[in-house]
Design a protein around this motif. Sequence first.
Motif, PDB file in Angstrom:
ATOM      1  N   UNK A 310      11.156   0.199  15.045  1.00 39.40           N
ATOM      2  CA  UNK A 310       9.805   0.463  14.558  1.00 39.40           C
ATOM      3  C   UNK A 310       9.865   0.769  13.072  1.00 39.40           C
ATOM      4  N   UNK A 311       8.963   0.168  12.323  1.00 43.15           N
ATOM      5  CA  UNK A 311       8.834   0.496  10.904  1.00 43.15           C
ATOM      6  C   UNK A 311       7.349   0.583  10.548  1.00 43.15           C
ATOM      7  N   UNK A 312       7.071   0.904   9.292  1.00 42.21           N
ATOM      8  CA  UNK A 312       5.693   1.151   8.869  1.00 42.21           C
ATOM      9  C   UNK A 312       5.202   0.112   7.879  1.00 42.21           C
ATOM     10  N   UNK A 313       3.946  -0.308   8.039  1.00 40.40           N
ATOM     11  CA  UNK A 313       3.212  -1.015   7.001  1.00 40.40           C
ATOM     12  C   UNK A 313       2.477   0.074   6.220  1.00 40.40           C
ATOM     13  N   UNK A 314       2.955   0.375   5.018  1.00 43.00           N
ATOM     14  CA  UNK A 314       2.576   1.627   4.359  1.00 43.00           C
ATOM     15  C   UNK A 314       1.204   1.605   3.703  1.00 43.00           C
ATOM     16  N   UNK A 315       0.884   0.545   2.999  1.00 38.85           N
ATOM     17  CA  UNK A 315      -0.430   0.463   2.351  1.00 38.85           C
ATOM     18  C   UNK A 315      -0.815  -0.987   2.123  1.00 38.85           C
ATOM     19  N   UNK A 316      -2.051  -1.193   1.728  1.00 41.10           N
ATOM     20  CA  UNK A 316      -2.598  -2.534   1.586  1.00 41.10           C
ATOM     21  C   UNK A 316      -2.091  -3.232   0.324  1.00 41.10           C
ATOM     22  N   UNK A 317      -1.899  -4.539   0.428  1.00 38.04           N
ATOM     23  CA  UNK A 317      -1.477  -5.323  -0.722  1.00 38.04           C
ATOM     24  C   UNK A 317      -2.556  -5.496  -1.767  1.00 38.04           C
ATOM     25  N   UNK A 318      -3.806  -5.189  -1.412  1.00 37.75           N
ATOM     26  CA  UNK A 318      -4.911  -5.326  -2.364  1.00 37.75           C
ATOM     27  C   UNK A 318      -4.726  -4.430  -3.584  1.00 37.75           C
ATOM     28  N   UNK A 319      -3.945  -3.378  -3.425  1.00 34.89           N
ATOM     29  CA  UNK A 319      -3.719  -2.450  -4.531  1.00 34.89           C
ATOM     30  C   UNK A 319      -2.746  -3.010  -5.575  1.00 34.89           C
ATOM     31  N   UNK A 320      -2.139  -4.155  -5.270  1.00 35.31           N
ATOM     32  CA  UNK A 320      -1.072  -4.661  -6.135  1.00 35.31           C
ATOM     33  C   UNK A 320      -1.314  -6.102  -6.586  1.00 35.31           C
ATOM     34  N   UNK A 321      -2.577  -6.509  -6.556  1.00 30.89           N
ATOM     35  CA  UNK A 321      -2.922  -7.880  -6.934  1.00 30.89           C
ATOM     36  C   UNK A 321      -2.470  -8.210  -8.357  1.00 30.89           C
ATOM     37  N   UNK A 322      -2.637  -7.277  -9.267  1.00 32.46           N
ATOM     38  CA  UNK A 322      -2.307  -7.525 -10.675  1.00 32.46           C
ATOM     39  C   UNK A 322      -0.888  -7.130 -11.052  1.00 32.46           C
TER      40      UNK A 322
END
Length: 352
Positions: A310-322
């Motif tokens: 088990x691992x984690x998807x920590x946060x959304x990729x939308x925060x790193x578009x740029x």
Amino acid sequence: MNNSWLKEAVKKIEADFNRSSDTHLFKISIPQLKNIDLYFKDESAHPTGSLKHRLARSLFLYALCNGYLNEKTTVIESSSGSTAVSEAYFAKMLGLKFIAVMPENTSKEKIAKIEFYGGYCHLVKNSTEVSNEAIKLAKNKNSYFMNQFLYAEKATDWRGNNNIAEAIFAQMKNERFSIPKWIVIGAGTGGTSATIGRYIRYKSLDTQVCVVDPEHSVFYDFYHNKVPADFETNFSSKIEGIGRPRVEKSFIKEIIDQMLKIPDSASIAAMHYLADFLDYKRGPSTGTNFCGVIEIIKQMQKKKEEGSIVTLLCDSGERYTNTYYNFNWLEKNNFFIKDYYNNIDNFFKKLK
């Protein structure tokens, strides 16, 4: 202390929790892995979009119940972004002023999110400066330094109360390998690994904890006794959300079974691979986790072991578009991911 305000503040946070169902646990289908099952717990589904929502809720409840906050308190935090976003959310809920002390290279998307929740971003040149700057600001009258790096392992009830560990094991209850062989996570404060490691021991479970660490972080070297507890470096992690230039009080190495050092470019390559082939567009710390999962799979195959990871998807990729999803930005910042990406692709293609 205004007891009526305190009661209402705690009630608001608990009501917010009750409105939110737990985050989903995805089973990843990899047919070649006949005796190893892989799961992603999607922490990006929280109202503020990251694993840090749990921490922020715990920190606010801890501060409230210890009498550190009142209706006029200015809350201050040192953060690379996600914790500050979540704390800004709770501060707004309680009508409190919030200041996030952050490195000036924090993604614009995270800064915008903090400001959306009414927070103010106090930017400093280097991430090694954020804690000291936060302490300085907290000396102002009626200000409180939330200090995630000190209180993360104290604020969360590791015995239960629907913490992340209890949630994982409850969701795994009916799976083929219901007790995970491994849980793979990164360390920012160390709070999540402390919660999971303690819960495993409290429940006498046969699960091991693997913590993955990025470049320029001291946790890995501290775990392997290469540096003392008071060691501090002038370098800062380039993987937002995990890795620290000093050993934080919330990092409890004794409850960790294995640590892996992951190259930054490998972490970023892994986040791109997840986005391209599994349609999970998440942040760089998720990529670090995925690199750790691959190494654990290799170890299990070599030993001919079976079980679940088990691992984690920590946060959304939308925060790193740029940033991390921008190839021009990657090249400018000397991240070269092609070879690492191909290595991951070849690994899964050659699985038997």
